[in-house]
Motif scaffolding. Structure first.
Motif, PDB file in Angstrom:
ATOM      1  N   TYR A 101      -2.285  -0.195   6.299  1.00 48.86           N
ATOM      2  CA  TYR A 101      -3.370   0.735   5.955  1.00 48.86           C
ATOM      3  C   TYR A 101      -3.148   1.326   4.562  1.00 48.86           C
ATOM      4  O   TYR A 101      -4.069   1.382   3.746  1.00 48.86           O
ATOM      5  N   GLN A 102      -1.914   1.741   4.282  1.00 50.40           N
ATOM      6  CA  GLN A 102      -1.607   2.310   2.967  1.00 50.40           C
ATOM      7  C   GLN A 102      -1.800   1.271   1.864  1.00 50.40           C
ATOM      8  O   GLN A 102      -2.321   1.599   0.789  1.00 50.40           O
ATOM      9  N   ASP A 103      -1.406   0.041   2.108  1.00 50.35           N
ATOM     10  CA  ASP A 103      -1.599  -1.023   1.115  1.00 50.35           C
ATOM     11  C   ASP A 103      -3.080  -1.252   0.833  1.00 50.35           C
ATOM     12  O   ASP A 103      -3.477  -1.424  -0.313  1.00 50.35           O
ATOM     13  N   ILE A 104      -3.887  -1.244   1.890  1.00 55.77           N
ATOM     14  CA  ILE A 104      -5.322  -1.447   1.709  1.00 55.77           C
ATOM     15  C   ILE A 104      -5.937  -0.279   0.945  1.00 55.77           C
ATOM     16  O   ILE A 104      -6.765  -0.477   0.049  1.00 55.77           O
ATOM     17  N   MET A 105      -5.516   0.929   1.260  1.00 55.61           N
ATOM     18  CA  MET A 105      -6.078   2.111   0.585  1.00 55.61           C
ATOM     19  C   MET A 105      -5.681   2.165  -0.904  1.00 55.61           C
ATOM     20  O   MET A 105      -6.402   2.753  -1.707  1.00 55.61           O
ATOM     21  N   GLN A 106      -4.583   1.532  -1.274  1.00 50.44           N
ATOM     22  CA  GLN A 106      -4.130   1.554  -2.660  1.00 50.44           C
ATOM     23  C   GLN A 106      -4.701   0.393  -3.475  1.00 50.44           C
ATOM     24  O   GLN A 106      -4.477   0.320  -4.680  1.00 50.44           O
ATOM     25  N   MET A 107      -5.440  -0.497  -2.843  1.00 47.14           N
ATOM     26  CA  MET A 107      -6.033  -1.616  -3.565  1.00 47.14           C
ATOM     27  C   MET A 107      -7.136  -1.118  -4.497  1.00 47.14           C
ATOM     28  O   MET A 107      -7.916  -0.252  -4.105  1.00 47.14           O
TER      29      MET A 107
END
Length: 109
Positions: A101-107
């Motif tokens: 989730y954090q990786d997706i939000m930082q994209m």
């Protein structure tokens, strides 16, 4: 020796659940299969199984402490380790979900 057997059985169950989840995967564009469990349902079932394992371990431990006949210390320890391993596995799944989730939000958008 029986702890190793229980651990192996737990790992086989986890691999079986993983294989079931992979078989049920469909492309994002397709509509969900009628009657197929959603991700949240599968996750809820997994959490429920971990909870059941922990409750069974607690009940077995209490029964042993109360001196109930037929409750062996090895059974209590195996149930305790099984509950511990299943909780640790669930914690790792949660950690991976949070990281994804954090990786997706930082994209960048």
């Amino acid at each position: 020796m029986s702890q190793g057997v229980e651990f192996n059985r737990l790992m086989l169950e986890m691999r079986s659940m993983q294989a079931d989840a992979m078989v049920r995967q469909k492309p994002v564009a397709s509509t969900p299969e009628p009657g197929a469990p959603s991700f949240s349902e599968m996750l809820g079932q997994a959490v429920g199984k971990v909870n059941e394992t922990q409750q069974a371990s607690s009940q077995l431990s209490t029964a042993f402490e109360m001196g109930t006949s037929g409750v062996d210390l090895t059974d209590v320890m195996i149930a305790s380790q099984k509950a511990s391993v299943s909780f640790q596995a669930m914690t790792q799944v949660r950690n991976k979900l949070v990281q994804a989730y954090q990786d997706i939000m930082q994209m960048p958008v």
